[in-house]
Design a protein around this motif. Structure first.
Motif, PDB file in Angstrom:
ATOM      1  N   VAL A 298       0.381  -1.284   0.326  1.00  0.00           N
ATOM      2  CA  VAL A 298      -0.114  -0.190  -0.106  1.00  0.00           C
ATOM      3  C   VAL A 298       1.313   1.415  -0.371  1.00  0.00           C
TER       4      VAL A 298
ATOM      5  N   PRO B 235       3.738   3.344  -9.466  1.00  0.00           N
ATOM      6  CA  PRO B 235       2.355   2.347  -9.436  1.00  0.00           C
ATOM      7  C   PRO B 235       2.046   2.507 -10.562  1.00  0.00           C
ATOM      8  N   GLN B 236       1.498   2.982 -12.117  1.00  0.00           N
ATOM      9  CA  GLN B 236       1.306   3.163 -13.323  1.00  0.00           C
ATOM     10  C   GLN B 236       2.109   2.131 -13.563  1.00  0.00           C
TER      11      GLN B 236
ATOM     12  N   LEU C  84      -5.828   9.063   6.396  1.00  0.00           N
ATOM     13  CA  LEU C  84      -4.856   9.455   6.382  1.00  0.00           C
ATOM     14  C   LEU C  84      -3.771   9.002   4.851  1.00  0.00           C
ATOM     15  N   THR C  85      -4.144   7.138   5.231  1.00  0.00           N
ATOM     16  CA  THR C  85      -3.559   6.127   4.331  1.00  0.00           C
ATOM     17  C   THR C  85      -3.728   6.157   3.130  1.00  0.00           C
TER      18      THR C  85
ATOM     19  N   LEU D 191      -1.937   9.346   2.008  1.00  0.00           N
ATOM     20  CA  LEU D 191      -0.551   9.267   1.341  1.00  0.00           C
ATOM     21  C   LEU D 191      -0.700   7.909   0.126  1.00  0.00           C
ATOM     22  N   ALA D 192      -0.892   7.164  -0.016  1.00  0.00           N
ATOM     23  CA  ALA D 192      -1.476   6.775  -1.454  1.00  0.00           C
ATOM     24  C   ALA D 192      -1.295   7.074  -2.649  1.00  0.00           C
TER      25      ALA D 192
ATOM     26  N   GLU E  60       1.647   9.417  -3.207  1.00  0.00           N
ATOM     27  CA  GLU E  60       2.689   8.330  -3.485  1.00  0.00           C
ATOM     28  C   GLU E  60       2.562   7.648  -5.549  1.00  0.00           C
ATOM     29  N   SER E  61       1.725   8.020  -4.780  1.00  0.00           N
ATOM     30  CA  SER E  61       1.607   7.524  -6.937  1.00  0.00           C
ATOM     31  C   SER E  61       1.501   8.444  -7.658  1.00  0.00           C
ATOM     32  N   VAL E  62       1.299   9.719  -7.212  1.00  0.00           N
ATOM     33  CA  VAL E  62       2.251  10.303  -8.363  1.00  0.00           C
ATOM     34  C   VAL E  62       3.773  11.431  -8.174  1.00  0.00           C
TER      35      VAL E  62
ATOM     36  N   ASN F 117       4.864  11.671 -11.494  1.00  0.00           N
ATOM     37  CA  ASN F 117       4.906  12.106 -12.782  1.00  0.00           C
ATOM     38  C   ASN F 117       5.368  13.797 -12.894  1.00  0.00           C
TER      39      ASN F 117
ATOM     40  N   ALA G  33       4.625  16.407   3.069  1.00  0.00           N
ATOM     41  CA  ALA G  33       4.102  14.909   2.409  1.00  0.00           C
ATOM     42  C   ALA G  33       3.229  15.021   1.706  1.00  0.00           C
TER      43      ALA G  33
ATOM     44  N   VAL H 282       0.204  16.799   1.469  1.00  0.00           N
ATOM     45  CA  VAL H 282      -1.077  16.485   2.180  1.00  0.00           C
ATOM     46  C   VAL H 282      -1.273  17.739   2.534  1.00  0.00           C
TER      47      VAL H 282
ATOM     48  N   ASP I 285      -4.496   9.723 -11.110  1.00  0.00           N
ATOM     49  CA  ASP I 285      -3.885   8.794 -11.161  1.00  0.00           C
ATOM     50  C   ASP I 285      -3.790   8.650  -9.409  1.00  0.00           C
TER      51      ASP I 285
ATOM     52  N   THR J  71       8.614  15.451   8.069  1.00  0.00           N
ATOM     53  CA  THR J  71       8.511  16.022   7.076  1.00  0.00           C
ATOM     54  C   THR J  71       7.010  17.049   7.477  1.00  0.00           C
TER      55      THR J  71
ATOM     56  N   PRO K 216      -0.202  17.046   8.388  1.00  0.00           N
ATOM     57  CA  PRO K 216      -1.474  15.488   8.632  1.00  0.00           C
ATOM     58  C   PRO K 216      -0.933  15.391  10.179  1.00  0.00           C
TER      59      PRO K 216
END
Lengths: 320, 320, 320, 320
Positions: free
Chosen positions: A53, A87-88, C200-201, C204-205, C208-210, C213, C222, C224, C286, D60, D125
């Motif tokens: 995750v 992830p992509q 929050l999870t 953060l996910a 992280e996924s972007v 990019n 972070a 967020v 994403d 962070t 956060p």
């Protein structure tokens, strides 16, 4: 691929006076590259993609699964993180880490893959396991699904066939067929510097430069070997391998046949395992170039057994 | 030691309606603490201090040496980073990491200590090894000095007697007598949350809160067990351990005797090894308090075998 | 681009009962996506590549240069790490980090770029500065070479024209023309979860996924935002912005017009700046997909001012 | 406090021949310590403790709040992470980071504290803010509670009086009275090495050794200054500060009055701000000892203005 001297941080000529007259070679970026070769061996390589995750959890699990795996001399396998996957690009859209496990014996490799996945990935929070070499014709079956005690079932995540195993933390997904290829273990080169800090910085820069090269790992801690060994021992018959004394800087003054160049205070070795010859060669190229860009590196060499033991030779002259 | 509800981030009462009527217990910070105990075992514990020129290198070597060491069921030992030591407090004035290795069998523990130090610390750049339990009456001798092939010699670093082993990277120093104590393996507790992310956050908070407690480790990846197991199997006779199906949230609807509380979607287990009873107990206390401070945790429990297998019992009522 | 529910970690239907009847929208991966849009603004964007002898040093310098840069409301600029560059792809063969600095006013952006490079990159060990947008037609000149006090000189590193500035640590190299483009600030979406840990999870996910990019950053800590704001204040005339009270979960019971959906305990906002519309849109896509893959997310929304302030609209229906 | 030479990794005498005859001083661990002093200034210091649900989030947020804060010459303040606090010792039982903000002008310091807390901690956060100097007699009021727009209220977390501010992510807690003391800015020392990698390794080791010393920070990236400056300019009248040319290794051959010792290829400076004289002195002591333990360091010096500008003097002879 000659880099210009600007990588030397603007201080030219520092190493000019310190060419090692005793050994043949050529100059690259003001560093003497010895005319020698690295000798390497056949080994089976399994590649596994771990997703989670968060990237941090994927990496933590991968580090656990590839720990205590520097050399098959004393560990069950050689293993390491190969590269990171966004992830992509990952099999299930989550951050992923691709790891590699290596052993000359295919059966022992399979046992290690099973044990390390069972103990370190199945137990880790939110992780999943995917085959890192889907195109490999040879595969090993990990049979972790028996952990599900009959409650497991087969399903699909995107285009991958997986087992779903009910767990306390949720469900664990695993693609049980893991691809295996016949690769190479033991590609290597030596980095020799005027101080320990210099050689260490160059070694870490070399490892960093190849960190994300696909299909190759440096299985030692931080990717660097501080205590390269020779086979056997001069003094202790019961030792299979002991310190490579001819390359120990602190012994130079005592040993007339020392191979430590004048002015060198530390030598670090980079050892590489890969899925094929070209991947190992590319890592050697990129790593040597990175190491040579650090001021105060005097010489690059490589380790071999005269070509008698390993079928694969990597000539520095071809590589750099 | 009751913490006030402000740790719940200002949203009181979320968990009030979800008390699990079926099991006896008491409330702490709005979480049901089950009236049960963790059952733990005797195990030998070795403690080793790793220093290096940077904290990062000390930690990298320590991670390698304690990798693939989650459970003695499938690994050679249980191991992990215990705590960090500042240069001012470390044996040689450099950043240090204290690691712990654990095994019920003393001889196997010694073999693992030797192999893991030889493969993962001796080989790592700039590391040194010191005895982490200088006051322990029992010691094991690691004999790594033979690697020096006769070039090794005895010297002192501050107040420690060490071997100096000439290596390619410089000299490797090791205090070869490593202290061993009879400690405890398998202290544990369960964290049950309304979503997987909630239980995971609480589990990670629990581990983080005990990270620097001296004399105890959580040997699983990230300190968290995602796939707690039961002994044996309902279906596969050849399996020694399988998924703890009565605690699997995804099976709750299918199993009338499921022990998953209403509304719980994930259960993570924290497993603790320590040098003595009190250290394990303190980690359980601090970890449970940290977990309960996360909103959405419904219940804390612990794992045991009815008190028949392990000589050590940790009653949650005494601990929280 | 619909992902299958396996990303929900095998526990289907958790969020089925919690659809928010009050707002219009559609379901994605069991999450309600509100039929709304994010409203964003014009802003100038400068992109700078920082290299160093190790990735860690490049990143440390980049973090310093992009610190205290969350929002132009209270900071001199909005800034962040955009993506990482391998030595093989970087301008000088060393590990690199690409950072982005953003401001609606071009002159203020230039001042910030100069100050942040002078204070945080020129001062950092082994770093160099390269133009991150070599194809941009518009450029700003940073004039850092005056620091060389006449000892500076012009040279080339590979294909880049740079100033070499003698320093105590060696020589500092900088490509003084930095490319600037007219981009977008303030793309955003809201993530609403059943517990704080869940939201929050997911946040953060999403970040992280972007993370990697190209051409977009999330400038908040972070990535967020925990305290989204509304313009002005109900009570304090001197405040330009105050808490977005209608979206505060702890106020839901007191405010009849609260916009917090039933069962939601935390809302995190992701704010995105990018070099162009498509990059911001891709990050929103994403990121929302990643957030929705976490069990316990009930709703995704976005922030706007009715379309009156910002010229750019990102409709969630088009994006997801 | 003399450390033995074993810290030199067993290679004695490397630097014996390279003593710098031109400057007076004494030898420590084979390194010449120049007989000079560091000159430092008065400055106000605020100390703030940031807690969060994980250490990573606390850190962070702290990095963001202390970013772009290397020197008051070009930044709004000097700031950095001071030390880490375990959950057991932190004000609210969660992982914590103590940060320090420094400025010679009290009013400007207050503005920076408010802006940095509002932009980088309030927005992050799960973070909370506590007074890091509860015993300080002088305090500044941050008034962040107005962000609550009337929905804020006063409460207690353990023994601390805090404002609770409803936010989208939950509730933000802040102790609004932050302690301030009159401290010291600009303590410093120079590390001179035979290669850049050597000086860099020593500089990083120095910073690492003082990382957790309480009451002092090194505000530059990685704690190291690569481009120490002199006041004014030889050539450019409009420049307030330019490269310290007499200490630039690459200019040594061109400048007869160069202060770079023979054989030195890089000089890094460590700059320290602290809450009082003794804290800065302790950091200088510990940092110099750590730097001298690295083989290839030839000389340690310090920067001053002849004692005319700063009221505080740190004599190396007293410190080492």
């Amino acid at each position: 691929m000659k880099q210009n001297n600007n990588n030397k941080l603007g201080i030219k000529g520092l190493t000019d006076e310190i060419i090692d007259a005793g050994s043949k070679g050529f100059m690259h970026d003001d560093v003497l590259i010895e005319d020698t070769f690295a000798e390497a061996f056949d080994a089976y390589v399994a590649s596994i993609v771990i997703t989670a995750v968060t990237r941090d959890l994927a990496e933590t699990a991968a580090l656990s699964a590839t720990g205590f795996a520097t050399s098959v001399i004393g560990c069950g396998a050689e293993a390491g993180i190969d590269y990171h996957i966004s992830p992509q690009q990952s099999p299930d859209g989550r951050p992923a880490v691709s790891i590699m496990m290596v052993h000359p014996d295919k059966k022992q490799l399979k046992e290690q893959v099973i044990d390390r996945l069972a103990e370190c990935i199945l137990t880790a929070p939110t992780t999943r396991v995917f085959n890192g070499l889907p195109d490999a014709t040879e595969k090993m079956t990990t049979t972790l699904h028996y952990f599900g005690d009959g409650f497991e079932y087969q399903t699909k995540i995107r285009d991958r066939d997986v087992w779903a195993i009910p767990c306390m933390g949720g469900e664990f997904f695993i693609e049980e067929e893991i691809g295996v290829v016949k690769g190479i273990a033991g590609g290597n080169f030596y980095i020799m510097g005027v101080t320990q800090a210099t050689a260490l910085t160059a070694a870490l820069a070399a490892v960093e430069s190849v960190w994300e090269n696909h299909g190759a790992i440096c299985s030692f801690p931080a990717g660097v070997v501080a205590s390269g060994s020779k086979i056997g021992s001069l003094k202790y018959k019961f030792m299979k391998a002991t310190t490579n004394h001819l390359f120990c800087p602190s012994l130079k003054d005592r040993l007339p046949d020392s191979l430590v160049p004048e002015g060198v205070r530390a030598i670090y070795e980079i050892v590489i395992d890969g899925t094929n010859y070209d991947n190992v060669k590319q890592v050697m190229h990129d790593g040597i170039h990175a190491a040579c860009s650090i001021n105060g590196i005097k010489k690059i060499s490589a380790g071999n057994y005269g070509g008698k033991l390993g079928p694969h030779k990597f000539y520095l002259r071809d590589i750099v």
